[in-house]
Design a protein around this motif. Sequence first.
Motif, PDB file in Angstrom:
ATOM      1  N   PRO A 113      17.972  49.681  19.944  1.00  0.00           N
ATOM      2  CA  PRO A 113      16.846  48.935  20.513  1.00  0.00           C
ATOM      3  C   PRO A 113      15.547  49.100  19.740  1.00  0.00           C
ATOM      4  O   PRO A 113      14.676  48.211  19.805  1.00  0.00           O
ATOM      5  N   SER A 114      15.369  50.196  19.024  1.00  0.00           N
ATOM      6  CA  SER A 114      14.136  50.398  18.259  1.00  0.00           C
ATOM      7  C   SER A 114      14.012  49.400  17.115  1.00  0.00           C
ATOM      8  O   SER A 114      12.919  49.224  16.566  1.00  0.00           O
ATOM      9  N   ARG A 115      15.107  48.732  16.759  1.00  0.00           N
ATOM     10  CA  ARG A 115      15.071  47.756  15.660  1.00  0.00           C
ATOM     11  C   ARG A 115      15.043  46.321  16.177  1.00  0.00           C
ATOM     12  O   ARG A 115      15.234  45.379  15.415  1.00  0.00           O
ATOM     13  N   ILE A 116      14.808  46.167  17.470  1.00  0.00           N
ATOM     14  CA  ILE A 116      14.778  44.844  18.092  1.00  0.00           C
ATOM     15  C   ILE A 116      13.353  44.544  18.550  1.00  0.00           C
ATOM     16  O   ILE A 116      12.771  45.289  19.338  1.00  0.00           O
ATOM     17  N   HIS A 117      12.785  43.434  18.069  1.00  0.00           N
ATOM     18  CA  HIS A 117      11.399  43.063  18.370  1.00  0.00           C
ATOM     19  C   HIS A 117      11.400  41.602  18.816  1.00  0.00           C
ATOM     20  O   HIS A 117      11.918  40.740  18.110  1.00  0.00           O
ATOM     21  N   TYR A 118      10.787  41.316  19.955  1.00  0.00           N
ATOM     22  CA  TYR A 118      10.859  39.947  20.450  1.00  0.00           C
ATOM     23  C   TYR A 118       9.636  39.573  21.268  1.00  0.00           C
ATOM     24  O   TYR A 118       8.876  40.418  21.724  1.00  0.00           O
ATOM     25  N   GLU A 119       9.486  38.272  21.427  1.00  0.00           N
ATOM     26  CA  GLU A 119       8.475  37.708  22.317  1.00  0.00           C
ATOM     27  C   GLU A 119       8.961  36.355  22.773  1.00  0.00           C
ATOM     28  O   GLU A 119       9.638  35.634  22.027  1.00  0.00           O
ATOM     29  N   PHE A 120       8.647  36.005  24.026  1.00  0.00           N
ATOM     30  CA  PHE A 120       8.843  34.627  24.457  1.00  0.00           C
ATOM     31  C   PHE A 120       7.587  34.173  25.148  1.00  0.00           C
ATOM     32  O   PHE A 120       6.741  34.972  25.530  1.00  0.00           O
ATOM     33  N   PHE A 121       7.437  32.864  25.270  1.00  0.00           N
ATOM     34  CA  PHE A 121       6.192  32.305  25.768  1.00  0.00           C
ATOM     35  C   PHE A 121       6.228  32.183  27.289  1.00  0.00           C
ATOM     36  O   PHE A 121       7.236  31.767  27.872  1.00  0.00           O
ATOM     37  N   GLY A 122       5.110  32.525  27.925  1.00  0.00           N
ATOM     38  CA  GLY A 122       5.023  32.536  29.375  1.00  0.00           C
ATOM     39  C   GLY A 122       4.869  33.951  29.872  1.00  0.00           C
ATOM     40  O   GLY A 122       4.854  34.903  29.088  1.00  0.00           O
ATOM     41  N   PRO A 123       4.746  34.158  31.200  1.00  0.00           N
ATOM     42  CA  PRO A 123       4.591  35.503  31.737  1.00  0.00           C
ATOM     43  C   PRO A 123       5.788  36.363  31.385  1.00  0.00           C
ATOM     44  O   PRO A 123       6.928  35.916  31.446  1.00  0.00           O
ATOM     45  N   LYS A 124       5.539  37.606  30.999  1.00  0.00           N
ATOM     46  CA  LYS A 124       6.601  38.508  30.575  1.00  0.00           C
ATOM     47  C   LYS A 124       7.474  38.886  31.777  1.00  0.00           C
ATOM     48  O   LYS A 124       6.986  39.304  32.803  1.00  0.00           O
TER      49      LYS A 124
END
Length: 428
Positions: free
Chosen positions: A411-422
Motif C-alpha cells: 500500500p505504501s506504493r499506491i497513490h490515488y485521488e478521485f474527484f468529489g468528497p473523499k
Amino acid sequence: MLSSATLSVVRATAPALAEHAQSITKRFYQLMLSEHPELWAYFNPAHQQSGRQSMALANAIVAYATHIENLGVLLPAVELIAQKHCSLGVQPEHYPIVGKYLLRAIRDVLGEAATDDVLTAWGEAYQLLADLLIEREAAIYSEQQSQPGGWKGYRTFVVERKIPECETITSFYLKPADHQSLPEFKPGQYITVKVPPQSTGFRSSEAAATGEIPRGLLSPRNYSLSDQPGKDYFRISVKRESARQEVSPVDGLVSNHLHDGIHEGDRLEIGPPCGEFSIDPVLAARKPLVFVAGGVGMTPLLSMLKTVIAEEPQQPIRFIVLTRNSGSHSHRQELIDLATRCPQLKLHLHYSQPLENDRPGDCFHTQGPVDQNLLKELLATQAAETEYYFCGPSALMQEMISALSGLQIDPSRIHYEFFGPKVALAMA
C-alpha cells in the motif's frame, strides 16, 4: 491530549456513532446550514443533494473514533482535509460553529444515549481535531502567501486561451491580471475557481435536500492543474458535467458556465494551489512509474507526467488511459507527442466503448469493459519497486485498489485521488 476518562467515553460510544454516522452527519448539515445559511458558500450543493458530502463526513468521524488513541494514523487524512479547507478559505472561527451543530446532531440522533458526559467527551475529542486542523491550515495559508508569486484569498486571472481537448473537456490557460509572477506548485495540485452565482443561472429555488440554498451563494470549485509547474500560466482542463435531475438539478452549473459563458479575455477569481496528491519528481525518478487515468482523472496525472519527464527524460513510465472512446479522450495528441519524444514513456489506451471510426492498434490498444482481469493485466509489472499513481471516479478507484491488492502491491506504493468528497476505499 485527551484525558483517560474522555478516551474511555469515546471508546465506549464509538460503535454507536459508527452505526448512526450517516444519520448524524445528515442531521448536522440540516441544522447548521439552516441556521447559518452563509456557510452554503463552502459546500457544493450537488454533493449535498447526492449525499456524498454527508457520507464523506460520516466516514471521517468513524475513522477518527477508531484511531483516536493513535492520531498519527490520521495525519494523511488531516492533510487532505486541511488542504481542502484552505482551498475554500475556511477560518478558525468556523470550527466552533461546526462543533456546536455536530454535538446537537449526535444528541438528536442518539437520544437518551447522548448523555451530558457523552457530549462533553465528544466535544473535547472534536476540539482536539479542530486544533490540529487550525494549526495546519495556518501553516498552509502562510506558505501560500509567503512564497514568490504567492497570494492569500482570491486573485484575478485572465483567460488567455480556451482550447477544446475532446467532446466534453476544455482547457483554460489562465494568466494573472496584474502581470506578476506565479508561484511554484506541486504537480497534482488544484486551484479554486470562484464564479458569481448569477452568471450560472443558479436560483435559490434549486434547493438542496438539506435546506434552501440562499440566493447569491455558490461554492467555489476545485480544478486540477493539468500542466507542469514553471510556466507563466496555470492550465485547468474542465469536464462539462451533465445535471442529473433525479439526483441533483444543480450538478454541472459551474462547469457548464465555464464551457459556455467564459471566453478568452474574460476574468476569473482564482485561489492559490492546494492539495496533498502530488509527486516529487526527484524521488520518483529513482523508480519505475505507472500512471492510470480514468476519464478526466487525466488532469493531475498529466501534470505529474510532464514534470517527471522534464526532470528525467529517461525515466521508465507506463501511462494507461481508461476512457470510453476518442470522443472522451482528452489530451490525446499531447500524450502521443510526449511518447514520441521520450521512448521510455509507454502509452496504453483502453476504450470501453469505441466509436465506429476508432481503429484498434491506431486509436487504442485494448477495448471492452474495465474489470479486475483487465486491470490486473495492465497493472502487473516485474519491478517490485514500481510506484502507482491513479485518478478517476470512485467506482474505478475501488476496482484499482482491489486489483493492486490482488497483485500484492505494498500500500505504501499506491497513490490515488478521485474527484468529489473523499470516501473510504478499502483494500479488498
